[in-house]
Design a protein around this motif. Structure first.
Motif, PDB file in Angstrom:
ATOM      1  N   PRO A 138     -28.111  78.265   5.066  1.00  0.00           N
ATOM      2  CA  PRO A 138     -26.938  77.756   5.777  1.00  0.00           C
ATOM      3  C   PRO A 138     -27.125  77.587   7.281  1.00  0.00           C
ATOM      4  CG  PRO A 138     -26.495  79.938   4.853  1.00  0.00           C
ATOM      5  CD  PRO A 138     -27.823  79.506   4.349  1.00  0.00           C
ATOM      6  N   LEU A 139     -28.084  78.292   7.878  1.00  0.00           N
ATOM      7  CA  LEU A 139     -28.257  78.169   9.324  1.00  0.00           C
ATOM      8  C   LEU A 139     -29.464  77.329   9.731  1.00  0.00           C
ATOM      9  CD1 LEU A 139     -27.253  81.766  10.451  1.00  0.00           C
ATOM     10  CD2 LEU A 139     -25.868  79.696  10.381  1.00  0.00           C
ATOM     11  N   PHE A 140     -30.141  76.713   8.758  1.00  0.00           N
ATOM     12  CA  PHE A 140     -31.261  75.829   9.104  1.00  0.00           C
ATOM     13  C   PHE A 140     -30.757  74.393   9.005  1.00  0.00           C
ATOM     14  CE2 PHE A 140     -35.194  73.795   9.536  1.00  0.00           C
ATOM     15  CZ  PHE A 140     -36.193  74.707   9.817  1.00  0.00           C
ATOM     16  N   LEU A 141     -30.081  73.951  10.049  1.00  0.00           N
ATOM     17  CA  LEU A 141     -29.459  72.628  10.024  1.00  0.00           C
ATOM     18  C   LEU A 141     -30.454  71.523  10.340  1.00  0.00           C
ATOM     19  CD1 LEU A 141     -26.204  73.637  11.926  1.00  0.00           C
ATOM     20  CD2 LEU A 141     -26.575  73.523   9.458  1.00  0.00           C
ATOM     21  N   ASP A 142     -31.253  71.730  11.363  1.00  0.00           N
ATOM     22  CA  ASP A 142     -32.280  70.757  11.754  1.00  0.00           C
ATOM     23  C   ASP A 142     -33.296  71.483  12.629  1.00  0.00           C
ATOM     24  OD1 ASP A 142     -31.500  70.570  14.653  1.00  0.00           O
ATOM     25  OD2 ASP A 142     -29.655  69.770  13.773  1.00  0.00           O
ATOM     26  N   LEU A 143     -34.383  70.804  12.948  1.00  0.00           N
ATOM     27  CA  LEU A 143     -35.482  71.430  13.680  1.00  0.00           C
ATOM     28  C   LEU A 143     -35.080  71.870  15.082  1.00  0.00           C
ATOM     29  CD1 LEU A 143     -38.248  72.199  12.818  1.00  0.00           C
ATOM     30  CD2 LEU A 143     -39.090  69.983  13.575  1.00  0.00           C
TER      31      LEU A 143
END
Length: 193
Positions: A138-143
């Motif tokens: 849930p907290l890995f939205l984008d680089l």
């Protein structure tokens, strides 16, 4: 260790019997290899390992993503703190923690007081290459967000760390060997006689 813990900590039959003097907590950003390293070390040393998120999901009957959606990050962190305390109180295990476990001051206190903490360092780019399905994170939205999150958490990871292992360009077996060496040198892990 109760039946649930044994099931969750299930590892393959031990090759070498080792003992842990205290719990070992693996911290670091998602994709650092915390769970894989703990499992590999558990198999090679014949000791138990548990992943906090898996334990939490089974206990709560919901996936981390669902819990985040239902109770928010603060609610999730409260559940995580409870699980961390439960696992810290058990006979020594290898415990792979969620990437954000260090955000809560109470968790940092538990980590530092109750066990030996291994910080597995990873860059956002390397983490992205290791994570197959970011939809479960849930907290890995984008680089860019991942880079900022790692930067923000870095002082917290370093604050709790008893040992730091850089995982860049290393496979799980190499990381596990390095961690084992650290634990043996520190007197945390030894071969059963």
């Amino acid at each position: 260790m109760d039946e649930t813990s044994v099931r969750l900590a299930a590892s393959h039959p031990p090759r070498v019997g080792c003992e842990l003097g205290r719990p070992v907590f693996f911290v670091g950003f998602m994709g650092a290899g915390k769970t894989s390293t703990a499992r590999k070390l558990a198999r090679t040393c014949g000791i138990a390992s548990v992943d906090i998120d898996t334990y939490l999901e089974r206990r709560e009957g919901k996936h981390v993503k669902e819990l985040f959606a239902e109770v928010g990050e603060d609610g999730f962190r409260a559940i995580e703190t409870d699980v961390l305390r439960v696992l810290a109180a058990k006979e020594p295990l290898l415990v792979s923690c969620g990437g954000g476990v260090v955000l809560c001051p109470e968790n940092r206190a538990v980590l530092k007081e109750e066990g030996f903490v291994v910080y597995l360092q990873v860059t956002a780019d390397e983490a992205a290459s290791r994570i197959r399905d970011v939809s479960t994170r849930p907290l890995f939205l984008d680089l860019d967000t991942a880079r900022a999150t790692i930067e923000e958490r870095l002082p917290l990871y370093e604050e709790v760390a008893d040992a730091i292992v850089d995982t860049a360009g290393k496979g799980v077996a190499a990381i596990a060997r390095e961690v084992r060496g650290v634990l043996e040198r520190e007197g945390i892990l030894w071969q059963r006689k």
